[in-house]
Design a protein around this motif. Structure first.
Motif, PDB file in Angstrom:
ATOM      1  N   LEU A  20      -1.133   1.759  -6.296  1.00 61.66           N
ATOM      2  CA  LEU A  20      -0.986   0.318  -6.065  1.00 61.66           C
ATOM      3  C   LEU A  20      -2.034  -0.181  -5.072  1.00 61.66           C
ATOM      4  O   LEU A  20      -2.606  -1.266  -5.241  1.00 61.66           O
ATOM      5  CB  LEU A  20       0.420   0.007  -5.545  1.00 61.66           C
ATOM      6  CG  LEU A  20       1.544   0.047  -6.588  1.00 61.66           C
ATOM      7  CD1 LEU A  20       2.899  -0.144  -5.919  1.00 61.66           C
ATOM      8  CD2 LEU A  20       1.329  -1.017  -7.658  1.00 61.66           C
ATOM      9  N   LEU A  21      -2.295   0.621  -4.052  1.00 65.43           N
ATOM     10  CA  LEU A  21      -3.321   0.227  -3.076  1.00 65.43           C
ATOM     11  C   LEU A  21      -4.689   0.135  -3.753  1.00 65.43           C
ATOM     12  O   LEU A  21      -5.455  -0.814  -3.528  1.00 65.43           O
ATOM     13  CB  LEU A  21      -3.361   1.237  -1.921  1.00 65.43           C
ATOM     14  CG  LEU A  21      -4.373   0.945  -0.827  1.00 65.43           C
ATOM     15  CD1 LEU A  21      -4.000  -0.337  -0.078  1.00 65.43           C
ATOM     16  CD2 LEU A  21      -4.466   2.102   0.174  1.00 65.43           C
TER      17      LEU A  21
ATOM     18  N   CYS B 209      -0.604  -9.641  -6.141  1.00 67.00           N
ATOM     19  CA  CYS B 209      -1.130  -8.267  -5.991  1.00 67.00           C
ATOM     20  C   CYS B 209      -2.445  -8.265  -5.239  1.00 67.00           C
ATOM     21  O   CYS B 209      -2.764  -7.291  -4.546  1.00 67.00           O
ATOM     22  CB  CYS B 209      -1.320  -7.621  -7.364  1.00 67.00           C
ATOM     23  SG  CYS B 209       0.257  -7.136  -8.082  1.00 67.00           S
ATOM     24  N   ALA B 210      -3.244  -9.340  -5.398  1.00 64.61           N
ATOM     25  CA  ALA B 210      -4.551  -9.378  -4.729  1.00 64.61           C
ATOM     26  C   ALA B 210      -4.462 -10.040  -3.356  1.00 64.61           C
ATOM     27  O   ALA B 210      -5.468 -10.162  -2.664  1.00 64.61           O
ATOM     28  CB  ALA B 210      -5.543 -10.136  -5.606  1.00 64.61           C
TER      29      ALA B 210
ATOM     30  N   LEU C 168      -9.001  -3.244  -5.863  1.00 62.90           N
ATOM     31  CA  LEU C 168      -9.809  -3.622  -7.039  1.00 62.90           C
ATOM     32  C   LEU C 168      -9.612  -5.109  -7.357  1.00 62.90           C
ATOM     33  O   LEU C 168     -10.596  -5.856  -7.548  1.00 62.90           O
ATOM     34  CB  LEU C 168      -9.388  -2.749  -8.230  1.00 62.90           C
ATOM     35  CG  LEU C 168     -10.242  -2.847  -9.484  1.00 62.90           C
ATOM     36  CD1 LEU C 168     -11.650  -2.357  -9.203  1.00 62.90           C
ATOM     37  CD2 LEU C 168      -9.628  -2.017 -10.607  1.00 62.90           C
ATOM     38  N   ALA C 169      -8.339  -5.545  -7.405  1.00 63.15           N
ATOM     39  CA  ALA C 169      -8.050  -6.948  -7.731  1.00 63.15           C
ATOM     40  C   ALA C 169      -8.642  -7.879  -6.680  1.00 63.15           C
ATOM     41  O   ALA C 169      -9.222  -8.920  -7.005  1.00 63.15           O
ATOM     42  CB  ALA C 169      -6.535  -7.144  -7.829  1.00 63.15           C
TER      43      ALA C 169
ATOM     44  N   ALA D 107      -0.756  -6.087   3.285  1.00 63.96           N
ATOM     45  CA  ALA D 107       0.058  -5.762   4.452  1.00 63.96           C
ATOM     46  C   ALA D 107       1.275  -4.943   4.043  1.00 63.96           C
ATOM     47  O   ALA D 107       1.628  -3.957   4.708  1.00 63.96           O
ATOM     48  CB  ALA D 107       0.489  -7.047   5.150  1.00 63.96           C
ATOM     49  N   LEU D 108       1.894  -5.330   2.919  1.00 63.54           N
ATOM     50  CA  LEU D 108       3.088  -4.623   2.451  1.00 63.54           C
ATOM     51  C   LEU D 108       2.753  -3.177   2.090  1.00 63.54           C
ATOM     52  O   LEU D 108       3.421  -2.227   2.525  1.00 63.54           O
ATOM     53  CB  LEU D 108       3.648  -5.363   1.234  1.00 63.54           C
ATOM     54  CG  LEU D 108       5.009  -4.908   0.725  1.00 63.54           C
ATOM     55  CD1 LEU D 108       6.095  -5.254   1.738  1.00 63.54           C
ATOM     56  CD2 LEU D 108       5.317  -5.569  -0.614  1.00 63.54           C
ATOM     57  N   LEU D 109       1.676  -3.017   1.316  1.00 60.34           N
ATOM     58  CA  LEU D 109       1.297  -1.668   0.867  1.00 60.34           C
ATOM     59  C   LEU D 109       0.889  -0.787   2.040  1.00 60.34           C
ATOM     60  O   LEU D 109       1.342   0.362   2.167  1.00 60.34           O
ATOM     61  CB  LEU D 109       0.130  -1.766  -0.115  1.00 60.34           C
ATOM     62  CG  LEU D 109       0.497  -2.057  -1.559  1.00 60.34           C
ATOM     63  CD1 LEU D 109      -0.750  -2.369  -2.350  1.00 60.34           C
ATOM     64  CD2 LEU D 109       1.214  -0.846  -2.146  1.00 60.34           C
TER      65      LEU D 109
END
Lengths: 326, 261
Positions: A51-52, A8-9, A57-58, A15-17
């Motif tokens: 999610l972004l 996730c980080a 944040l992560a 790139a996916l998001l």
């Protein structure tokens, strides 16, 4: 779990998001606005944005742990987080509604996008509504005669005959705000082009007449030109005068039946009161009678603006100072 | 803009293009200086024209397609004067007159009349937002030109470092001002249109353009191992396609709040 958090980080997740958000945005820009609004207001799109937010944040936390010292990137991350947080807050706790008011009328309720009522807790009274238009730019006469297709346009030159031989027209006098007075005399109510009119002399079919053409009422029978315009047609165009220069509302805000604030609202100058902003957003395009307002509450706005400042600083530090220095 | 001044600027930039081609073919310093002098003459004519138009219109001359194209030409040579010529980036600088001449050539086919402002444009944000966006576009256009020069240099196996440095420098400049343009536009939209982000096609494509260049600059700065001249060519040209769509495509093909032109 660790691997999931790690992904996730990761830049791949970014790139996916961003790719998904970009693809949806591009699609939304190509479809009609109403359908696009449904796409951008959907839960799926909100989930992508959440999610972004979580990714940024992560990523920020991971960078802190690794001890990376890049102030510009920290500013960019924080700025993006604030903008997204402000947008979420505005979407969840914000409100907006519209209302139309005639001078002297008031409302305590605005209609939201779903047809519900937004009641901000105060009453808005319209005291005065003014529309200022650009002075008439180009005056033209459209002349059509039987046997010829279409309408030929001729510039208005006072005192000069114009038009085809079958119908000659001579403009005599221009009035920006035509009115027939109590005594039957023709006059102008104001210098504003509210009702532009042109006095013309028309020569057709061996007859000559004088009369008035009204730009706002092209379908209205020309005044005093019944004989010469039996077969042909003359239309007066006042190009530019229909373009609004500015429009403004003088309003009073009432609380508990008493005036609590007063001010002037115009485009680019909303009025703030009680956590709401009231915008001048519409007007009666036919008779300039009513004024349209949008009332907005957006508690996320301070966060968004703080985010903008951080983003601007971050980009300046990153793209600016690093590159354009000596 | 005053027609004789616009025509003079177009003639000077066109002459600068001819001088630039000769300069590149003969590798002549004198012709390079002639190119720069001619283009600077065109820039001076544009500067005077923009000032006169500002005085005549009573507002910043940035509200029609014609005006923005003229400003784009002006900003492009300003960028060459500020970013490229002082650092002796001669070859990339010589491509800029082509951008200026293309903008002015296209502008010469458009309606140049001064149009009355609609209420939403009657704001001090007009100058800040539009000027920032078009300074950004100028940088990104110059970045694309340098990227194309880089592609040619790579193909001919000639030294490419100056081309790449110029492309990145111009893109950074363009990205910086595009960011300012988007942010100032958002603040202005919140004053005029009741919201700082309305998912208008122009807003969306400006954001997509920004994301393309952001990805490029992040990849360069945070993943140095992946830096390559080919990546610079790809992003400088691909990103500029996004700029072109944002400027022309959105205005001509899509309906939205930015339909003033």
């Amino acid at each position: 779990m660790k691997r999931l958090v790690g992904f996730c980080a990761s830049p791949r997740a970014a790139a996916l998001l961003l790719g998904c958000i970009a693809a949806v945005s591009a699609y939304g820009s190509l479809i009609p606005h109403r359908r696009a609004a449904a796409v951008f207001g959907s839960r799926a799109f909100a989930a992508l944005c959440v999610l972004l937010f979580l990714h940024i944040l992560a990523g920020g936390i991971a960078s802190l742990r690794r001890g990376r010292r890049e102030p510009w990137f920290a500013l960019l991350r924080l700025g993006a987080l604030l903008v997204l947080a402000g947008a979420f807050l505005g979407g969840a706790a914000g409100a907006r509604g519209r209302a139309q008011l005639y001078p002297g009328r008031e409302t305590a309720s605005f209609t939201d996008a779903r047809g519900g009522a937004l009641e901000p807790g105060f009453t808005l009274r319209l005291d005065r509504f003014t529309v200022e238009r650009h002075p008439g730019g180009r005056l033209e006469l459209g002349i059509s005669v039987p046997g010829e297709e279409g309408m030929a346009l001729h510039p208005v030159r006072l005192g000069e005959w114009t038009g085809p031989d079958a119908m000659r027209v001579r403009p005599l006098r221009y009035l920006p705000d035509f009115k027939i007075g109590d005594g039957g005399e023709v006059l102008t109510k104001s210098a504003q082009p509210n009702n532009p009119a042109l006095e013309v002399e028309v020569r057709a079919g061996g007859e000559t007449e004088r009369g008035w053409l009204l730009a706002r009422f092209p379908a209205f029978p020309p005044l005093g030109l019944g004989r010469t315009l039996r077969e042909g047609r003359v239309v007066f165009f006042d190009r530019g005068s229909e373009r609004v220069k500015s429009y403004a509302s003088e309003v009073t805000i009432m609380e508990g039946g008493r005036p609590a604030a007063a001010g002037r609202i115009e485009v680019n100058r909303p009025l703030s009161f009680g956590g709401y902003r009231i915008y001048q957003t519409a007007y009666d395009p036919v008779g300039w009678q009513w004024s349209g307002f949008t009332c907005v509450r957006d508690p996320g706005l301070p966060l968004v603006y703080s985010g903008f400042v951080l983003l601007a600083l971050g980009v300046t530090l990153w793209a600016g100072a690093g590159e354009f220095g000596p | 803009m005053d027609a004789p001044l616009a025509n003079a600027a177009l003639a000077l930039f066109s002459a600068a293009c001819v001088a630039a081609v000769l300069s590149m073919l003969r590798r002549s310093d004198a012709l390079y200086r002639l190119t720069a002098a001619l283009a600077t003459g065109g820039f001076a004519a544009l500067s005077l024209g923009l000032i006169l138009r500002r005085m005549e219109a009573g507002h910043a001359p940035l509200t029609t397609f014609y005006e923005t194209l003229v400003f784009l030409a002006w900003a492009s040579w300003l960028l060459a004067l500020v970013l490229l010529i002082p650092l002796r980036m001669q070859e990339p600088a010589m491509l800029i007159p082509f951008i200026c001449a293309a903008c002015l050539g296209y502008a010469s086919t458009l309606d140049a009349s001064i149009r009355p402002l609609v209420p939403a444009l009657r704001s001090n944000w007009l100058l800040l937002h539009v000027a920032a966006c078009f300074l950004g576009y100028a940088g990104l256009a110059a970045g694309c030109a340098a990227g194309l020069g880089l592609a040619v240099a790579l193909r001919r196996r000639r030294p490419a470092a100056q081309w790449e440095r110029s492309a990145v420098r111009c893109i950074r400049f363009g990205f910086l001002f595009l960011t300012y343009g988007i942010l100032s536009g958002s603040v202005w939209a919140n004053e005029a249109w009741t919201t700082y982000w309305g998912w208008d096609p122009k807003e969306i494509w400006a954001l997509l353009t920004w994301l393309v260049y952001f990805s490029f600059l992040v990849l360069r700065s945070r993943r140095p191992a992946e830096r390559s001249p080919r990546m610079t060519v790809l992003f400088s040209v691909g990103g500029f396609c996004a700029v072109l769509f944002t400027y022309f495509g959105v205005s001509f093909l899509l309906a939205g709040l930015h339909s003033y032109f």
